[in-house]
Design an enzyme around this catalytic site. Sequence first.
Site, PDB file in Angstrom:
ATOM      1  CG  ASP A 101       8.315 -15.082  -3.197  1.00  0.00           C
ATOM      2  OD1 ASP A 101       7.229 -14.728  -3.680  1.00  0.00           O
ATOM      3  OD2 ASP A 101       9.399 -14.513  -3.439  1.00  0.00           O
ATOM      4  CD  GLU A 141      15.221 -14.669  -3.738  1.00  0.00           C
ATOM      5  OE1 GLU A 141      16.213 -13.993  -3.401  1.00  0.00           O
ATOM      6  OE2 GLU A 141      14.289 -14.227  -4.419  1.00  0.00           O
ATOM      7  CG  ASN A 153       7.454 -14.138  -7.250  1.00  0.00           C
ATOM      8  OD1 ASN A 153       7.713 -13.025  -6.810  1.00  0.00           O
ATOM      9  ND2 ASN A 153       8.373 -15.088  -7.370  1.00  0.00           N
TER      10      ASN A 153
END
Length: 607
Positions: free
Chosen positions: A494, A349, A496
């Site tokens: 990440d 991100e 998730n």
Amino acid sequence: MWRLPGSRAALRGVRTAVERHTRAEAAAAATETAAGAMERAVVRCVPSEPKLSLSFALADGSHKNMQRDQSEPLGRALSRIATNALKGHAKAAAAKKSRKNRPNASGGPGPEPAAACEPVVKLYYREEAVAEDVLNVDAWQDGAVLQIGDVKYKVERNPPAFTELQLPRYIMAGFPVCPKLSLEFGDPASSLFRWYKEAKPGAAEPEGGGPSSLSPSSPSPSWTETGVNERVYTPSNADIGLRLKLHCTPGNGQRLGPSRELESVCPVEAGPGTCTFDHRHLYTKKVTDNSLIRTVSYNLLADTYAQTEFSRSVLYPYCAPYALELDYRQNLIQKELTGYNADLICLQEVDRNVFTDSLVPALEAFGLEGVFRIKQHEGLATFYRKTKFSLLSQHDISFHEALESDPLHKELLEKLVVYPSAQERVLQRSSVLQVSVLQSTKDSSKRLCVANTHLYWHPKGGYIRLIQMAVALAHIRHVSCDLYPGIPVIFCGDFNSTPSTGMYHFVVNGSIPEDHEDWASNGEEERCNMSLSHFFKLKSACGEPAYTNYVGGFHGCLDYIFIDLNALEVEQVIPLPSHEEVTTHQALPSVSHPSDHIALVCDLKWK
């Protein structure tokens, strides 16, 4: 008359010793001025561009910046300089005449200024005039002397120069100020930096006029030296309410270029006090030795997601609005990341402008270099310590593009096409994989395949994450086995996925059965039963923490640093912030933590 032997003579320059001590530098400059140093004429001439630029100041104080064809004969350029000099003289004379036309003491007009004639303009090299038919590219040599009338200029060809220089907009006490800078013909390590702060109102003037003399035209604040002559300055609480000024001189180890100055837009603000990462920095005070690889994986929370009304009112209503502002969060992110003294940093991100304007300046100042891969609105970044690693190659992919077009994934695609609804959903996702192959600078036989990703986010997207991970591992195997046989893998991101999911089971166990519940994670309509396997032996280096993501409505472990057990082992895991630290302001992000995720940090060791 001097002519260049050959079409392009080698550049010759007078070597200028790079003096790092501020007072010695000032003393040397004063000595040079007293000795009657020539003005400076700066020439920028690079083979890839058709024109060269020439910059100098005329006697009337005006600054000229000329663009001339490299293939043009010198005579034409000199003629243009003469014309510019004459125009400058005419303007100065007109202004003088205007002043003189005011009645003098006797009541009559002042005397008419003498008419100017075009000055003689010559270029000399080694005390001989350069022939006017010599091409500009060959004529303007380093060390040549340009004469305009009675004024002489020393030609500096391609001296070190800042092409970009910028201070952060928001500065806080206790947080490093890392200027964004780009150099041409130079490098930051050979450049000089001097930091100043505003003198407090009523404070005594600096001795001998001090650094305020650097801005003679400014009536405003006087400046005092901070005593810091490094690229990065960390303001103290004593600096709160004061603006900062940076005076920097580009260098390349042989000579210095034209200095530049810039002042901060806003004064130093107070910091937030103790941050969640301050205690963690006690474990990472120094860079590790060459046997270790300190690795960080961190989802930064992209500004494109943090700065929405939905984020402020629904996702993070507990977070003070100013703490969601990018300028504020960047201070925390820079301090946190630089304080880990890491060798590898994998970030998710990452906004493109955050990468270029914030992360690169900060991490480069602390010895790291980075690469970026855009997804859609944000992307992935991988940084590595330059003294330990060099970048051999990059092998980034977009999951949906690779699945559709790379023969490597033909078998997986054949399994997926049986389930059209699932296939459509998988191919709609924009997730990417960043893969960088690094080589040890100390031992060229040691190489690493560093992978970084951010898998699809939706809670019901379990089967999509399984397929994305299958594509990722097949691609990583291709890089680490076919392209660079036998190199170990570090896979950060990440994902998730909590430790109870099919994705995590697949990674650490090497296979996933076709009847796993995650194949129907979004209901029967999108069920896509298939068995998958991979040959890696991977484990989570930081184990399975209670959470790496902590927001108002959810907390869980979503981030991992997966390592190749055949080649790497864990030396230490840097403890995560305590639950009390994480929940001081209810949840994340907060005034003391810049993201909704928590960085994973561990020291890895070659087996």
